[in-house]
Design a protein around this motif. Structure first.
Motif, mmCIF file in Angstrom:
data_model
loop_
_atom_site.group_PDB
_atom_site.id
_atom_site.type_symbol
_atom_site.label_atom_id
_atom_site.label_comp_id
_atom_site.label_asym_id
_atom_site.label_seq_id
_atom_site.Cartn_x
_atom_site.Cartn_y
_atom_site.Cartn_z
ATOM 1 N N PHE A 121 26.716 48.112 32.016
ATOM 2 C CA PHE A 121 28.059 48.914 32.801
ATOM 3 C C PHE A 121 27.592 50.608 32.399
ATOM 4 C CE2 PHE A 121 32.160 50.129 31.682
ATOM 5 C CZ PHE A 121 33.304 49.566 31.906
ATOM 6 N N GLY B 201 28.012 50.106 26.641
ATOM 7 C CA GLY B 201 29.285 50.460 27.675
ATOM 8 C C GLY B 201 29.959 51.651 26.350
ATOM 9 N N ASN C 22 34.229 46.384 26.123
ATOM 10 C CA ASN C 22 34.025 46.161 27.796
ATOM 11 C C ASN C 22 32.595 45.479 27.628
ATOM 12 O OD1 ASN C 22 33.085 48.480 27.137
ATOM 13 N ND2 ASN C 22 33.305 49.762 28.710
ATOM 14 N N GLN C 23 31.826 45.180 26.238
ATOM 15 C CA GLN C 23 30.503 44.031 26.800
ATOM 16 C C GLN C 23 30.762 43.515 25.594
ATOM 17 O OE1 GLN C 23 29.121 44.862 29.398
ATOM 18 N NE2 GLN C 23 27.529 45.985 28.864
ATOM 19 N N ARG D 291 27.499 42.411 35.764
ATOM 20 C CA ARG D 291 27.287 41.700 34.834
ATOM 21 C C ARG D 291 27.556 40.169 34.906
ATOM 22 N NH1 ARG D 291 31.313 44.219 30.758
ATOM 23 N NH2 ARG D 291 32.844 44.391 32.701
ATOM 24 N N ASP E 200 22.008 47.950 28.990
ATOM 25 C CA ASP E 200 22.584 47.425 27.458
ATOM 26 C C ASP E 200 22.281 46.452 26.817
ATOM 27 O OD1 ASP E 200 25.074 49.539 28.266
ATOM 28 O OD2 ASP E 200 26.138 48.123 28.888
ATOM 29 N N ARG F 265 28.821 48.042 38.194
ATOM 30 C CA ARG F 265 28.705 47.772 36.994
ATOM 31 C C ARG F 265 28.670 46.418 37.824
ATOM 32 N NH1 ARG F 265 34.192 46.980 36.579
ATOM 33 N NH2 ARG F 265 34.381 45.728 37.967
ATOM 34 N N SER G 267 23.739 42.954 32.237
ATOM 35 C CA SER G 267 25.240 43.158 31.807
ATOM 36 C C SER G 267 25.272 44.556 31.541
ATOM 37 C CB SER G 267 25.612 42.470 30.199
ATOM 38 O OG SER G 267 27.369 42.995 29.495
#
Length: 994
Positions: free
Chosen positions: A874, A625, A677-678, A971, A656, A969, A872
């Motif tokens: 990104f 991320g 952001n992760q 998640r 990720d 993206r 997840s």
């Protein structure tokens, strides 16, 4: 006596000046008060300027006729009427054209009203006393010019295009020297004094003046060198890269001016100057930026010489100090790029202009031409300065009798010097004019203005001018807070009052130069940048900007000294000046260093750069991320700050969740870098490596912007292989480390039951055969009873081997045979991990859009399949990341993940879907989340109740071929009992082959 008539008059003037500052202070505060209309604080500001004007002594102006005076007064009345009409029409819809015409009429009427002859004081300051003015014959000088300088300059142009660039460069340097020698004159018509106004002369001598200048330069350098490697914390992609490229470019000789960047034609010299610290002192962040810091500090010197010549030493020292403390100048002095050079070049052009106008020697006009030519070799905005300077000189030719005739040859000398400094670049500019024009403009905004004008879109033109020019004026004061060019009222109020006073007396030649320089750069720079402005394009007006408050402060100082007798006045004035500059210095220090350093705490770019520098090698950085390998490290390696080495590896992850376990092929320390952001993937790192050193980096709000997990090479090695458990009739224990071959430990009696558990890394997906001769083998929970191959997707797969060892000679190896291979091989130690479980869902990727609302997996065979530990993702710009699985999140694709998830029995679960493309989540065949992915829409949430134990889960998304976003993206997050969100839950992948 303090109450003498003359002194009472000075006290009255001082009272008006103090009142002007007080009213200006109120106006400055009200300008940023939201409820107040703009005309309210504008009236207050005008009142402050009027009070300041009334507090000034009258200035001698050349005589004018009665008719001319009458016409000016009529123009003044017209200005009042037009300005009233403009303010009235501004608020009325549909009156845009009338408001614009009224505004232009008011401006023209004001110019006519104040079209006074040049003031005597101003003319003496700029041109010298009338008796010393005399023409200089430039005929002989121009003859020598053609015979020496142009010969070598022309040769340089020819060599540039027909032989070798290095020869052109040598001839170019020779032409500059010959031209300067040709213009040298042993005697000058007139030498300038320190100051045209004896009343404003400094009370100290040359040694004290020199010491004061050195102190200002030293303080300026200190403001620019403290924490230079840490502030600004963000590493600009241009820092060093242009210098490094120019260095390579120049290694073959004088470069083709358009052979480097199409958007910034021939700034190669300025790039090399900015890179000089690296070349001389070696590679480091400090050395990358030190050249800019030194140039920024030295930029105070030409400003000092210019202002000292026209306004005296007092104004010069204050203006130089204001530039030294200017937060915008400080900021750009701390970046390793060429923007700050425009400030020094602007000051140099104004300083050489002041000297050339005063002495009228051909050599001084040579220096003016050289200074103007240097502007073309700096930041692209500097290429506009020579045109601006020529525009400023037009009123001199109109308003000063004989000015054009006396300086006609000097103008030719300056023009030739200007062209000569461009040298071989002059012909290139002519031949490549479209590219040069595009590189100088460097913006696509102006075509929008022209298009609105051609379509008679009055509102569009008005909005463009408002956004690009009017709103850009606000950058002078306090927009945004702590980042203004004139931060705080200490300098902002004096500037606002001073600029009003200078506008009123714009026919003073000194004031006209200040107005023309500031307004010209603001308008031209504003046309290339909208609000909030890209202030790098307007830095060149800083020398003139700093002069304005210095003039106001000097007039208040002089009035106060006339009011207070002797030493008392000196003490009071010194205390007030020290307090004033102390407040300005404190604000700049607090805004640009203290505040910036505090705000930088936890910043991703800065903390990662420091991590890279301090991490011993060998090391591998895994980023989630963040985009680290595509930006900072790659840039640092490119410019030589980080030497490329096989011992330093950067891996930027698309998926990720695959950050752990550590990938095969890893070397040295493992550093997991997780951006803010992760953060939902942090639990999976803690789960796999609880012994990893976790280092959060909180910002000023206490929130971590980036988290580091460091795992030693020994810890990584300890996780390789399969974890073995031994069981005898009396006890059981775990073996130390991992292995891929099972044997009896030394000194242990047989028989002994052994179990080896772990995971094996599979890539690419395909057919694999496994065996463990003499033991029972399970792959993903399925018993492998023969040597036939099985289809496996990419990712980590579970391995379990059970056996009984009876003697020391017996060994059981975990072996595999890849597709189309005949030989069996022991599975490499590096492809195994001791973690006993497989986490994740089966990810299947299709190279086309498949629209489906079926809660069952798509029946079509996938183009690629991989087990994803969690959902997840990104994914930013694709080129910044490692090569993703084929068709993963490409435009025009379908992605699907399936498997099971364990819910804690008897509880409800809250799940969140954050997606940029349409996505659906099914639990036990029921659609629980349906994300349409509207731009800017908040994540969807749903509560799943009444479920227990193991439930089926299916997540599907499609990315359209016309997806307008350059990032993707998705998640799927679950709320923990503590209220946080996590992406790591007990997923188990489906047993579906590819």
């Amino acid at each position: 006596m303090l109450l003498q008539p003359d002194r009472l008059k000075e006290w009255g003037r001082l009272g008006l000046l103090v009142a002007a500052v007080g009213v200006g202070w109120i106006a400055y505060g009200n300008a940023w008060a939201e409820p107040l209309p703009w005309w309210w604080w504008l009236i207050e500001l005008v009142a402050a300027c009027v009070l300041f004007h009334l507090g000034q002594a009258k200035t001698a102006v050349a005589d004018e006729s009665t008719l001319r005076r009458l016409l000016r007064q009529l123009a003044g009345g017209l200005m009042v009427v037009a300005l009233t009409a403009a303010i009235t029409l501004e608020a009325q819809p549909g009156s845009e054209i009338a408001a614009i015409l009224a505004t232009l009429t008011a401006i023209a009427a004001f110019a006519a009203w104040r079209w006074l002859p040049f003031s005597v004081e101003g003319l003496d300051a700029v041109m010298g006393e009338p008796r010393s003015r005399r023409s200089v014959d430039g005929g002989r000088a121009s003859t020598v010019l053609v015979g020496s300088s142009l010969l070598s300059g022309g040769g340089a142009v020819v060599c540039n295009f027909y032989t070798h660039y290095l020869a052109a460069f040598v001839l170019w340097l020779a032409s500059l020297g010959l031209f300067a020698v040709a213009m040298w004159r042993r005697s000058a018509p007139m030498e300038a004094s320190d100051s045209p106004d004896p009343k404003s002369q400094a009370v100290f001598g040359f040694p004290v003046l020199l010491s004061a200048v050195l102190v200002i330069v030293g303080v300026a350098l200190a403001f620019r060198l403290v924490h230079i490697a840490d502030i600004p914390v963000s590493i600009n992609i241009d820092e060093g890269s242009h210098g490094r490229t120019s260095e390579i470019f120049w290694s073959k000789g004088f470069p083709d001016v358009f052979g480097y960047t199409p958007w910034n034609a021939f700034p190669n010299l300025s790039f090399l100057v900015g890179y000089l610290g690296i070349q001389l002192l070696g590679t480091s962040w400090e050395n990358l930026r030190i050249s800019s810091a030194i140039i920024g500090a030295l930029g105070t010197l030409p400003l000092f010489f210019w202002t000292r010549r026209w306004w005296g030493a007092n104004v010069a020292l204050m203006a130089a100090a204001l530039l030294a403390f200017n937060r915008e100048d400080i900021y750009w002095s701390r970046l390793g790029i060429n923007n700050i050079q425009t400030v020094a070049i602007a000051g140099l052009m104004l300083a050489t202009l002041g000297r050339a106008l005063r002495t009228r020697r051909p050599l001084d006009w040579v220096w003016l031409g050289y200074a103007s030519g240097l502007a073309f070799h700096t930041y692209h905005a500097g290429k506009l300065y020579p045109v601006l300077l020529a525009f400023i000189l037009v009123p001199f030719a109109i308003g000063v009798r004989g000015f054009a005739r006396e300086n006609r040859w000097n103008a030719v000398v300056a023009l030739v010097a200007f062209l000569l400094l461009l040298g071989p670049l002059t012909l290139s500019t002519y031949l490549e004019w479209p590219r040069f024009y595009g590189s100088t403009a460097n913006r696509s905004d102006l075509p929008a203005l022209f298009a609105a004008f051609q379509h008679h879109d009055v509102i569009g033109v008005r909005n463009f001018i408002s956004d690009h020019v009017v709103l850009c004026l606000r950058c002078l004061f306090n927009i945004p807070p702590k980042q203004a060019i004139l931060i705080g009222p200490e300098s902002g109020v004096l500037f606002a009052i001073g600029i009003g006073w200078i506008l009123w007396r714009w026919r003073d030649p000194r004031n006209w130069v200040v107005i023309g320089w500031i307004a010209g750069i603001l308008v031209v720079g504003g046309m290339m940048t909208s609000d909030p402005p890209w202030k790098a394009r307007m830095l060149g007006f800083l020398p003139a900007v700093c002069v304005v408050p210095a003039i106001v402060a000097d007039r208040i100082r002089a009035t106060l000294l006339r009011c207070l007798p002797g030493r008392l006045g000196v003490v009071v004035v010194s205390g007030l000046l020290a307090t004033w500059f102390g407040a300005i210095a404190y604000r700049s220090w607090d805004a640009e260093l203290v505040y910036a350093l505090e705000a930088a705490r936890g910043d991703y770019t800065g903390t990662v750069s420091r991590l890279i520098k301090r991490t011993p090698l060998p090391a591998t950085f895994y980023a989630a991320g963040s985009g680290v390998s595509g930006t900072l490290p790659d840039h640092a390696e490119t410019i030589g700050l980080l030497k490329r080495s096989p011992e330093r590896t950067f891996v930027d992850l698309v998926d990720d969740g695959m950050i752990v376990p550590v990938r095969p092929g890893h070397r040295g320390l493992a550093v997991f870098v997780v951006g803010a952001n992760q953060k939902e993937i942090l639990p999976i790192i803690d789960h796999y490596y609880p012994s990893a050193f976790h280092e959060p980096n909180p910002n000023v709000h206490g929130e971590s912007e980036v988290d580091f997990f460091t795992l030693s090479a020994g810890d990584v090695a300890a996780h390789r292989g399969l974890q073995v458990t031994y069981r005898s009739p009396t006890r059981s224990w775990n073996g130390s480390g991992g292995t891929e071959v099972l044997t009896l430990p030394p000194g242990v009696e047989s028989p002994l039951q052994v179990m080896a558990r772990g995971v094996v890394w599979i890539t690419p997906p395909g057919q694999y055969a496994f065996r463990a001769t003499g033991g029972t083998l399970h792959i993903d929970g399925r018993v492998v009873t023969d040597a036939s191959s099985i289809a496996l997707v990419a990712g980590w797969h579970g391995v379990e081997i059970e056996a009984t060892l009876t003697d020391m000679a017996q060994s059981i190896a975990f072996q595999w045979r890849k597709a189309e291979a005949d030989a069996w091989e022991t599975v490499p130690h590096d492809l195994l991990d001791t973690h006993p479980e497989v986490h994740g869902l089966l990810g299947r990727y299709f190279a086309k859009e498949i629209k489906s609302t079926n809660p069952a997996p798509i029946a079509t065979a996938a183009d690629y399949a991989q087990i994803e530990p969690l959902l997840s993702f990104f994914w930013g710009t694709p080129e910044a990341y490692e090569a993703p699985p084929p068709v993963f999140a490409t435009r025009g694709s379908t992605l699907e993940w399936s498997g099971t998830v364990d819910f804690p029995e008897g509880t409800s679960q809250t799940v969140q879907l954050d997606n940029t493309t349409p996505a659906q989540v099914f639990v036990d065949g029921v659609l629980v989340l349906n994300g349409i992915a509207a731009t800017g829409a908040p994540p969807l949430e749903a509560t799943i109740a009444g479920k227990s134990k193991t439930m089926r889960i299916l997540v599907r998304t499609t990315r359209p071929a016309d997806d307008p976003l350059n990032y993707w993206r998705l998640r799927l997050l679950w709320r923990t009992p503590g209220g946080a969100w996590t992406a790591f839950v007990p997923y188990t992948p489906s047993q579906i082959s590819r």
